[in-house]
Design a protein around this motif. Structure first.
Motif, PDB file in Angstrom:
ATOM      1  N   SER A  74      30.986  39.124  34.011  1.00 31.60           N
ATOM      2  CA  SER A  74      31.379  40.075  32.962  1.00 31.60           C
ATOM      3  C   SER A  74      32.904  40.186  32.921  1.00 31.60           C
ATOM      4  CB  SER A  74      30.756  41.444  33.226  1.00 31.60           C
ATOM      5  OG  SER A  74      31.462  42.129  34.231  1.00 31.60           O
ATOM      6  N   PRO A  75      33.432  40.773  31.847  1.00 37.65           N
ATOM      7  CA  PRO A  75      34.881  40.966  31.769  1.00 37.65           C
ATOM      8  C   PRO A  75      35.432  41.799  32.931  1.00 37.65           C
ATOM      9  CG  PRO A  75      33.885  41.290  29.620  1.00 37.65           C
ATOM     10  CD  PRO A  75      32.757  41.152  30.611  1.00 37.65           C
ATOM     11  N   ASN A  76      34.599  42.617  33.537  1.00 38.38           N
ATOM     12  CA  ASN A  76      35.024  43.480  34.643  1.00 38.38           C
ATOM     13  C   ASN A  76      34.645  42.889  36.006  1.00 38.38           C
ATOM     14  OD1 ASN A  76      36.365  45.802  35.437  1.00 38.38           O
ATOM     15  ND2 ASN A  76      34.489  46.991  35.568  1.00 38.38           N
ATOM     16  N   TRP A  77      34.302  41.615  36.048  1.00 37.39           N
ATOM     17  CA  TRP A  77      33.798  40.984  37.265  1.00 37.39           C
ATOM     18  C   TRP A  77      34.764  41.084  38.448  1.00 37.39           C
ATOM     19  CZ3 TRP A  77      35.327  36.598  40.075  1.00 37.39           C
ATOM     20  CH2 TRP A  77      34.418  36.195  41.041  1.00 37.39           C
ATOM     21  N   LYS A  78      36.039  40.873  38.212  1.00 37.90           N
ATOM     22  CA  LYS A  78      37.014  40.896  39.317  1.00 37.90           C
ATOM     23  C   LYS A  78      37.052  42.251  40.016  1.00 37.90           C
ATOM     24  CE  LYS A  78      40.164  37.241  38.028  1.00 37.90           C
ATOM     25  NZ  LYS A  78      41.542  36.861  37.688  1.00 37.90           N
ATOM     26  N   ASN A  79      36.861  43.315  39.254  1.00 37.78           N
ATOM     27  CA  ASN A  79      36.928  44.660  39.832  1.00 37.78           C
ATOM     28  C   ASN A  79      35.610  45.134  40.428  1.00 37.78           C
ATOM     29  OD1 ASN A  79      39.632  44.956  39.034  1.00 37.78           O
ATOM     30  ND2 ASN A  79      39.018  45.663  37.016  1.00 37.78           N
TER      31      ASN A  79
END
Length: 105
Positions: A74-79
């Motif tokens: 997802s776009p928030n995968w890194k966090n």
């Protein structure tokens, strides 16, 4: 109601149940181990996870044999480590997207 819409509603409800019912937990636990951006057959992967197939087989074989999914960061995968699971039936317009965050212990 048109049969097409009835099937789409049932598919949406089934995918909803897959993420809430404990009987699918062994499959859900493996989601973060799947290759990103590769399509998988849902019935094959449920079977590999030793999940009962009676619910998915309530659909016609022409539906459940073409029900596939893929895991995408997802776009928030890194966090958060969150992935998107995209479901589709080959040859149909219907699709469903579920966001899943790993269990943090």
């Amino acid at each position: 109601m048109n049969d097409k819409y009835c099937i789409e509603d049932k598919l949406t409800q089934f995918i909803h149940d897959v993420f809430l019912n404990l009987e699918y937990k062994s499959w859900r636990n493996k989601l973060f181990n799947f290759e990103v951006d590769r399509w998988y057959s849902l019935i094959v992967e449920l079977d590999k996870s030793q999940v009962a197939l009676n619910h998915i087989k309530e659909f016609d074989e022409g539906i459940y044999s073409k029900l596939v999914y893929r895991c995408i960061r997802s776009p928030n995968w890194k966090n958060t480590g969150e992935i998107m699971i995209v479901f589709n039936v080959s040859g149909m317009i219907w699709s469903s997207i579920v966001f899943q965050t790993p269990n943090i212990k």
